[in-house]
Design a protein around this motif. Structure first.
Motif, PDB file in Angstrom:
ATOM      1  N   ALA A 170       0.840  -1.208   0.000  1.00 32.22           N
ATOM      2  CA  ALA A 170       0.000   0.000   0.000  1.00 32.22           C
ATOM      3  C   ALA A 170       0.872   1.253   0.000  1.00 32.22           C
ATOM      4  N   LYS A 173       2.192   1.774  -3.481  1.00 27.98           N
ATOM      5  CA  LYS A 173       1.119   2.288  -4.345  1.00 27.98           C
ATOM      6  C   LYS A 173       0.918   3.790  -4.123  1.00 27.98           C
ATOM      7  N   THR A 174       1.030   4.219  -2.868  1.00 24.27           N
ATOM      8  CA  THR A 174       0.884   5.648  -2.560  1.00 24.27           C
ATOM      9  C   THR A 174       1.995   6.466  -3.208  1.00 24.27           C
ATOM     10  N   TYR A 176       3.657   5.613  -5.859  1.00 23.91           N
ATOM     11  CA  TYR A 176       3.388   5.530  -7.302  1.00 23.91           C
ATOM     12  C   TYR A 176       2.329   6.553  -7.709  1.00 23.91           C
ATOM     13  N   ASP A 177       1.258   6.618  -6.942  1.00 28.09           N
ATOM     14  CA  ASP A 177       0.140   7.509  -7.284  1.00 28.09           C
ATOM     15  C   ASP A 177       0.547   8.981  -7.318  1.00 28.09           C
ATOM     16  N   LEU A 192       3.362  -0.541 -12.117  1.00 26.76           N
ATOM     17  CA  LEU A 192       3.701  -0.741 -10.714  1.00 26.76           C
ATOM     18  C   LEU A 192       4.025  -2.221 -10.552  1.00 26.76           C
ATOM     19  N   GLN A 206      -3.581  -4.630  -3.885  1.00 24.80           N
ATOM     20  CA  GLN A 206      -3.074  -3.302  -3.516  1.00 24.80           C
ATOM     21  C   GLN A 206      -2.718  -2.452  -4.737  1.00 24.80           C
ATOM     22  N   GLY A 207      -3.031  -2.931  -5.931  1.00 29.25           N
ATOM     23  CA  GLY A 207      -2.863  -2.071  -7.110  1.00 29.25           C
ATOM     24  C   GLY A 207      -1.722  -2.407  -8.034  1.00 29.25           C
ATOM     25  N   SER A 208      -1.107  -3.555  -7.864  1.00 26.37           N
ATOM     26  CA  SER A 208      -0.023  -3.949  -8.776  1.00 26.37           C
ATOM     27  C   SER A 208      -0.526  -4.054 -10.215  1.00 26.37           C
ATOM     28  N   THR A 209       0.312  -3.654 -11.177  1.00 23.68           N
ATOM     29  CA  THR A 209      -0.027  -3.848 -12.593  1.00 23.68           C
ATOM     30  C   THR A 209       0.892  -4.862 -13.255  1.00 23.68           C
TER      31      THR A 209
END
Ligand SMILES: *Cc1c(COP(=O)(O)O)cnc(C)c1O
Length: 222
Positions: A170, A173-174, A176-177, A192, A206-209
């Motif tokens: 997380a 991800k923050t 990255y954003d 990510l 948690q937003g991995s690509t």
């Protein structure tokens, strides 16, 4: 142990649905294993060691997208610059400068991810938020012609504590954003890279690509 084809098919199907890219981590594994997955349609493969990567690149089909996911030494960049698709583990401005230099020599724009330190362990490489911001400021002041930062990469702690891993992803991800909306010559965040065999599902939540999976597909390494 041979490649688990059924498991590959079920993983890739799920990842495609979630629009997550799979990097099959083939380090220490023979070219036959890579060809096995290649024949099932896999094109993104990850390696950690420059010499091993060079050898495999030579021996295998040219439409493979090779990801360098290990710790890259400046003096080795020149060996992979002619063909590498994405360098995941960049954690210094000096290394970025060398990648740019080799990109110029090869007349290629090299795509990289900056590696963040998110784990509790001291031993793992990576930047903290301040160092990340500093590199981005340096690039804004003095753009590089042959390198593009496509996003961030990180490795969570080696632990069974799911909450801890979740917290670390997380956090990444923050970070990255913060930069997704900032687009310039050197900054085009869209990847990510987080999640490995043991924690890729958590990483996707948690937003991995992009996940980097080795042992689950190829069997344990020696
Ligand atoms: C080896 C490695 C992986 C794959 O690890 P598995 O646990 O085998 O899936 C992923 N990322 C990096 C950076 C690695 O070095």
């Amino acid at each position: 142990m041979a490649v688990n084809e059924a498991l590959y098919t079920s993983i890739i199907t799920a990842l495609n649905e979630q629009q997550v890219t799979l990097v099959a981590v083939s380090k220490t594994k023979p070219v036959e294993d890579i060809l096995n997955l290649y024949n099932l349609g896999q094109r993104d493969f990850g390696e950690n060691y420059v010499q091993e990567l060079e050898g495999k690149q030579n021996a295998l089909p040219k439409d493979i997208r090779w990801h360098f996911i290990g710790h890259l030494q400046s003096n080795k960049v020149k060996y992979i610059a002619p063909f590498v698709y994405l360098i995941h583990g960049v954690d210094s401005y000096k290394l970025l400068q060398e990648i740019n230099k080799q990109g110029i020599k090869q007349n290629r724009v090299l795509n990289v991810l900056l590696q963040m330190h998110i784990a509790e362990e001291e031993t793992k490489f990576g930047l903290d938020e301040k160092e990340l911001a500093h590199i981005i400021t340096l690039l804004k002041n003095e753009p590089m012609t042959n390198v593009v930062i496509k996003g961030l990469m990180g490795m969570a702690s080696f632990t069974d504590n799911q909450e801890q891993i979740k917290k670390e992803f997380a956090f990444l991800k923050t970070s990255y954003d913060k930069y997704v909306g900032v687009k310039n010559q050197n900054l085009q965040f869209q990847i990510l890279s987080m999640g490995m065999s043991a924690d890729y599902k958590l990483a996707i939540e948690q937003g991995s690509t992009m996940v980097r999976i080795g042992s689950l597909l190829f069997g344990n390494r020696k």
